[in-house]
Design a protein around this motif. Structure first.
Motif, mmCIF file in Angstrom:
data_model
loop_
_atom_site.group_PDB
_atom_site.id
_atom_site.type_symbol
_atom_site.label_atom_id
_atom_site.label_comp_id
_atom_site.label_asym_id
_atom_site.label_seq_id
_atom_site.Cartn_x
_atom_site.Cartn_y
_atom_site.Cartn_z
ATOM 1 N N ALA A 55 0.557 -0.743 -0.159
ATOM 2 C CA ALA A 55 0.035 0.300 0.287
ATOM 3 C C ALA A 55 1.132 1.388 0.034
ATOM 4 C CB ALA A 55 -0.800 -0.062 1.100
ATOM 5 N N ILE A 56 1.789 1.965 0.106
ATOM 6 C CA ILE A 56 2.804 3.108 0.856
ATOM 7 C C ILE A 56 3.593 3.108 -0.476
ATOM 8 C CG2 ILE A 56 4.927 3.024 1.376
ATOM 9 C CD1 ILE A 56 4.050 1.210 3.886
ATOM 10 N N TYR A 57 3.717 1.444 -1.196
ATOM 11 C CA TYR A 57 4.489 1.373 -2.668
ATOM 12 C C TYR A 57 3.669 1.949 -3.746
ATOM 13 C CZ TYR A 57 6.561 0.261 -6.719
ATOM 14 O OH TYR A 57 6.797 0.231 -8.363
ATOM 15 N N SER A 58 2.623 1.571 -3.521
ATOM 16 C CA SER A 58 1.163 2.406 -3.956
ATOM 17 C C SER A 58 1.230 3.669 -4.140
ATOM 18 C CB SER A 58 -0.158 1.032 -4.305
ATOM 19 O OG SER A 58 -0.920 1.916 -5.162
ATOM 20 N N ALA A 59 0.637 4.290 -3.258
ATOM 21 C CA ALA A 59 0.537 5.559 -2.632
ATOM 22 C C ALA A 59 2.127 5.979 -3.312
ATOM 23 C CB ALA A 59 0.807 5.924 -1.503
ATOM 24 N N LEU A 60 2.284 5.912 -3.372
ATOM 25 C CA LEU A 60 4.004 6.702 -3.378
ATOM 26 C C LEU A 60 4.370 6.871 -4.994
ATOM 27 C CD1 LEU A 60 6.971 5.340 -1.207
ATOM 28 C CD2 LEU A 60 6.471 7.537 -0.991
ATOM 29 N N LEU A 61 4.213 5.188 -5.719
ATOM 30 C CA LEU A 61 4.352 5.747 -6.867
ATOM 31 C C LEU A 61 3.006 6.500 -7.659
ATOM 32 C CD1 LEU A 61 5.204 4.327 -9.662
ATOM 33 C CD2 LEU A 61 3.516 2.449 -9.368
ATOM 34 N N THR A 62 1.542 6.500 -6.882
ATOM 35 C CA THR A 62 1.007 7.402 -7.121
ATOM 36 C C THR A 62 1.096 8.831 -7.387
ATOM 37 O OG1 THR A 62 -1.259 5.556 -6.820
ATOM 38 C CG2 THR A 62 -2.391 7.907 -7.139
ATOM 39 N N ALA A 63 1.770 9.229 -5.969
ATOM 40 C CA ALA A 63 2.127 10.852 -5.938
ATOM 41 C C ALA A 63 3.362 11.630 -6.678
ATOM 42 C CB ALA A 63 2.765 10.920 -4.363
ATOM 43 N N GLN A 64 4.061 10.365 -6.976
ATOM 44 C CA GLN A 64 5.384 10.389 -8.061
ATOM 45 C C GLN A 64 4.680 10.185 -9.917
ATOM 46 O OE1 GLN A 64 7.788 7.585 -9.373
ATOM 47 N NE2 GLN A 64 9.495 8.345 -9.747
ATOM 48 N N THR A 65 3.432 9.897 -9.529
ATOM 49 C CA THR A 65 3.451 10.458 -11.016
ATOM 50 C C THR A 65 2.202 11.474 -11.132
ATOM 51 O OG1 THR A 65 2.719 7.228 -11.153
ATOM 52 C CG2 THR A 65 1.511 9.011 -12.613
ATOM 53 N N ALA A 66 1.637 12.216 -10.265
ATOM 54 C CA ALA A 66 0.835 12.619 -9.977
ATOM 55 C C ALA A 66 1.462 13.977 -10.002
ATOM 56 C CB ALA A 66 -0.501 13.368 -8.951
ATOM 57 N N ASN A 67 2.425 13.746 -9.585
ATOM 58 C CA ASN A 67 3.545 14.808 -9.169
ATOM 59 C C ASN A 67 3.165 15.690 -7.533
ATOM 60 O OD1 ASN A 67 6.461 16.112 -9.101
ATOM 61 N ND2 ASN A 67 5.502 17.691 -10.293
ATOM 62 N N LYS A 68 2.339 14.796 -6.870
ATOM 63 C CA LYS A 68 2.524 15.688 -5.648
ATOM 64 C C LYS A 68 3.470 15.347 -4.437
ATOM 65 C CE LYS A 68 -1.994 16.758 -6.749
ATOM 66 N NZ LYS A 68 -2.793 17.885 -7.008
ATOM 67 N N THR A 69 3.167 16.354 -3.507
ATOM 68 C CA THR A 69 4.404 16.308 -2.440
ATOM 69 C C THR A 69 3.283 14.882 -1.278
ATOM 70 O OG1 THR A 69 3.422 18.018 -1.288
ATOM 71 C CG2 THR A 69 4.940 18.013 -2.608
ATOM 72 N N VAL A 70 5.035 14.170 -0.563
ATOM 73 C CA VAL A 70 4.385 13.314 0.327
ATOM 74 C C VAL A 70 5.037 13.429 1.881
ATOM 75 C CG1 VAL A 70 4.224 11.315 -1.809
ATOM 76 C CG2 VAL A 70 6.194 12.017 -0.450
ATOM 77 N N PHE A 71 4.459 12.962 2.479
ATOM 78 C CA PHE A 71 4.713 13.126 3.830
ATOM 79 C C PHE A 71 5.667 11.558 4.347
ATOM 80 C CE2 PHE A 71 5.668 14.133 7.926
ATOM 81 C CZ PHE A 71 5.162 13.655 9.235
ATOM 82 N N LEU A 72 6.885 11.545 4.792
ATOM 83 C CA LEU A 72 7.553 9.757 4.776
ATOM 84 C C LEU A 72 8.231 10.329 6.716
ATOM 85 C CD1 LEU A 72 9.104 9.723 1.096
ATOM 86 C CD2 LEU A 72 7.426 8.522 2.325
ATOM 87 N N ARG A 73 6.758 9.525 7.221
ATOM 88 C CA ARG A 73 7.619 9.391 8.581
ATOM 89 C C ARG A 73 8.122 7.662 8.340
ATOM 90 N NH1 ARG A 73 6.868 5.918 13.023
ATOM 91 N NH2 ARG A 73 5.111 5.332 11.837
ATOM 92 N N VAL A 74 9.904 7.806 9.067
ATOM 93 C CA VAL A 74 11.006 7.110 9.300
ATOM 94 C C VAL A 74 10.503 6.070 10.191
ATOM 95 C CG1 VAL A 74 13.067 6.304 8.927
ATOM 96 C CG2 VAL A 74 12.551 7.382 7.778
#
Length: 96
Positions: free
Chosen positions: A74-93
């Protein structure tokens, strides 16, 4: 399902003024590079400075996500979607 959808919306609509990486997060960054190795690890390169994180970024440039981690697909899918849509993300390590 509703919680997942809310999380995706939160990831894809983050509009924070200060973009970059802190001690355990990257906020308002773009996913610039995203690839998977044959060993099952996703490498994530953002527009932020991953070397500012307290964890050790791979080669100082990439966050890693093992595909066997809970919710990794699910995380990979959300990251791929954000990359494709050129949107910013919040990532917690999470080192655990």
């Amino acid at each position: 399902m509703r919680k997942f959808l809310s999380a995706c919306v939160l990831l894809l609509t983050s509009n924070f003024a200060a973009a970059g990486c802190g001690t355990n997060y990257c906020d308002g960054v773009y996913v610039e590079k995203l690839y998977i190795t044959t060993a099952g690890t996703v490498y994530i390169g953002t527009s932020g400075a991953e070397n500012a994180l307290l964890c050790s970024a791979e080669s100082g440039l990439y966050l890693t996500l093992p595909l066997n981690a809970p919710g990794a697909n699910a995380i990979y899918s959300a990251l791929l979607t954000a990359q494709t849509a050129n949107k910013t993300v919040f990532l917690r390590v999470d080192e655990a």
